[in-house]
Design an enzyme around this catalytic site. Structure first.
Site, mmCIF file in Angstrom:
data_model
loop_
_atom_site.group_PDB
_atom_site.id
_atom_site.type_symbol
_atom_site.label_atom_id
_atom_site.label_comp_id
_atom_site.label_asym_id
_atom_site.label_seq_id
_atom_site.Cartn_x
_atom_site.Cartn_y
_atom_site.Cartn_z
ATOM 1 N N GLN A 10 -30.196 91.631 13.452
ATOM 2 C CA GLN A 10 -29.280 90.967 14.382
ATOM 3 C C GLN A 10 -29.285 91.681 15.728
ATOM 4 O O GLN A 10 -29.368 92.906 15.797
ATOM 5 C CB GLN A 10 -27.868 90.957 13.787
ATOM 6 C CG GLN A 10 -27.044 89.802 14.292
ATOM 7 C CD GLN A 10 -25.903 89.456 13.359
ATOM 8 O OE1 GLN A 10 -25.987 89.679 12.169
ATOM 9 N NE2 GLN A 10 -24.837 88.925 13.903
ATOM 10 N N LEU A 96 -30.876 92.452 8.031
ATOM 11 C CA LEU A 96 -31.214 91.107 7.530
ATOM 12 C C LEU A 96 -32.725 90.874 7.511
ATOM 13 O O LEU A 96 -33.226 90.032 6.762
ATOM 14 C CB LEU A 96 -30.526 90.029 8.375
ATOM 15 C CG LEU A 96 -31.167 89.699 9.729
ATOM 16 C CD1 LEU A 96 -32.166 88.550 9.612
ATOM 17 C CD2 LEU A 96 -30.120 89.349 10.750
ATOM 18 N N ARG A 120 -24.456 85.668 3.535
ATOM 19 C CA ARG A 120 -24.324 87.069 3.944
ATOM 20 C C ARG A 120 -23.579 87.158 5.279
ATOM 21 O O ARG A 120 -22.660 87.965 5.444
ATOM 22 C CB ARG A 120 -25.721 87.693 4.057
ATOM 23 C CG ARG A 120 -25.771 89.200 4.361
ATOM 24 C CD ARG A 120 -27.237 89.633 4.338
ATOM 25 N NE ARG A 120 -27.425 91.055 4.565
ATOM 26 C CZ ARG A 120 -27.593 91.636 5.747
ATOM 27 N NH1 ARG A 120 -27.557 90.880 6.842
ATOM 28 N NH2 ARG A 120 -27.795 92.936 5.855
ATOM 29 N N HIS A 204 -22.645 97.548 7.713
ATOM 30 C CA HIS A 204 -23.239 98.755 7.114
ATOM 31 C C HIS A 204 -22.269 99.928 7.041
ATOM 32 O O HIS A 204 -22.592 101.052 7.407
ATOM 33 C CB HIS A 204 -24.519 99.150 7.869
ATOM 34 C CG HIS A 204 -25.565 98.077 7.832
ATOM 35 N ND1 HIS A 204 -26.219 97.723 6.680
ATOM 36 C CD2 HIS A 204 -26.034 97.265 8.806
ATOM 37 C CE1 HIS A 204 -27.059 96.731 6.942
ATOM 38 N NE2 HIS A 204 -26.949 96.430 8.224
#
Length: 313
Positions: A10, A96, A120, A204
């Site tokens: 991202q 991702l 997700r 994360h």
């Protein structure tokens, strides 16, 4: 010289992503159509036309980035007549991008990858109310001093190292106030600058546990095969090929550290000297030289990039 294919995360999304590929190759149009059908959403139109506020939404950005990455690899394979194992010894993806890598390596069906990334993105967004979390890039600091800064800054809240991107770039994630304290705590430990990132959730870090639980349930319902070449997993910085272990690592990745610097160095130790970034943007190919000066990075995101690469592949 061995190559690895790497896939962006991202931050690489932009309005117009994939449009020139779709204009030049039926293969790309087929990929985008399959993703649209899997999501029951006209994501390809959103990628092409925006608005930017919609394409940057996590639930749209994640499957969109995967679609462009997979389109690049499918063009190399179908139009360039080069199977992935003839082009790369390993695959890896940043966050991702790990899903893009698995689709590219034939371990995950494209439609399943799109649906998993949509979920997700939605789950990560829902895990923490907007405004409560934050992420920041710390520049000029290494992993261990950044971890020390996070420990000092926590004060009962959550703040953790989210990405070790290499070249002295560390990203921290957690409760907003704790992240702001970590920016200050990092300064005497070598950080030249701390920049709050324009993200909608603290990825994360342990605050993402509800999203990890959602991904565990979703991945249990999906068939995963053995990748054609080994995947270098974010949370291990080493290779995995066993489907059950790959699923486990994808779940851990939601709350865990993206060990990108170590992953690149692992690939070098396995004989890789060239990283080929497949998809939108040039972030990963730009980081390579900062991690190891002996390695090279090339971005493939336009028809001209692909054509030039196939001449040398």
């Amino acid at each position: 010289m061995s190559r690895a294919f790497v896939f962006p995360g991202q931050g690489s999304q932009a309005v117009g992503m994939g449009a020139d590929l779709a204009g030049a190759f039926q293969t790309a149009r087929d990929v985008f159509q399959e993703v649209d059908e899997a999501l029951k959403q006209n994501l390809s139109k959103l990628m092409r036309e925006g608005p930017e506020s919609e394409i940057t939404l996590t639930e749209n950005a994640q499957p969109a980035l995967m679609a462009v990455s997979v389109a690049v690899v499918r063009i190399l394979e179908k139009d360039g007549r080069k199977p992935l194992p003839a082009l790369a010894s390993h695959v890896a993806g940043h966050s991702l991008g790990e899903y893009s890598a698995l689709v590219a390596a034939g371990a995950l069906h494209l439609a399943d990858g799109a649906r998993l990334l949509k979920l997700r993105g939605q789950s990560m967004q829902k895990a923490v109310p907007v405004g409560e979390g934050a992420m920041a890039a710390l520049l000029g600091i290494e992993l261990e001093p950044a971890r020390e800064a996070c420990r000092e800054a926590a004060l009962g809240e959550v703040v953790a190292v989210a990405n070790d991107n290499g070249g002295g770039q560390i990203v921290v994630s957690g409760h907003k106030a704790a992240v702001e304290r970590a920016i200050e705590a990092a300064k005497p430990r070598g950080s030249k600058r701390g920049i709050l990132l324009p993200v909608s959730a603290p990825f994360h870090c342990p605050l993402m546990q509800p999203a990890a639980d959602a991904m565990q349930a979703a991945l249990d319902q999906v068939t995963l095969g053995t990748p054609q070449v080994p995947l270098v997993a974010n949370v291990l910085a080493s290779e995995v090929t066993n489907p059950a272990e790959i699923k486990q690592r994808l779940v851990e990745q939601v709350t865990g550290l993206v060990r990108w610097r170590e992953s690149v160095l692992y690939m070098k130790s396995a004989g890789v000297l060239a990283l080929i970034e497949c998809g939108a943007g040039k972030i990963l190919s730009g980081l390579v030289k900062r991690i190891d000066k002996e390695m090279s990075g090339t971005a493939l995101n336009t028809p001209a990039d692909i054509e030039a690469f196939l001449k040398t592949a």
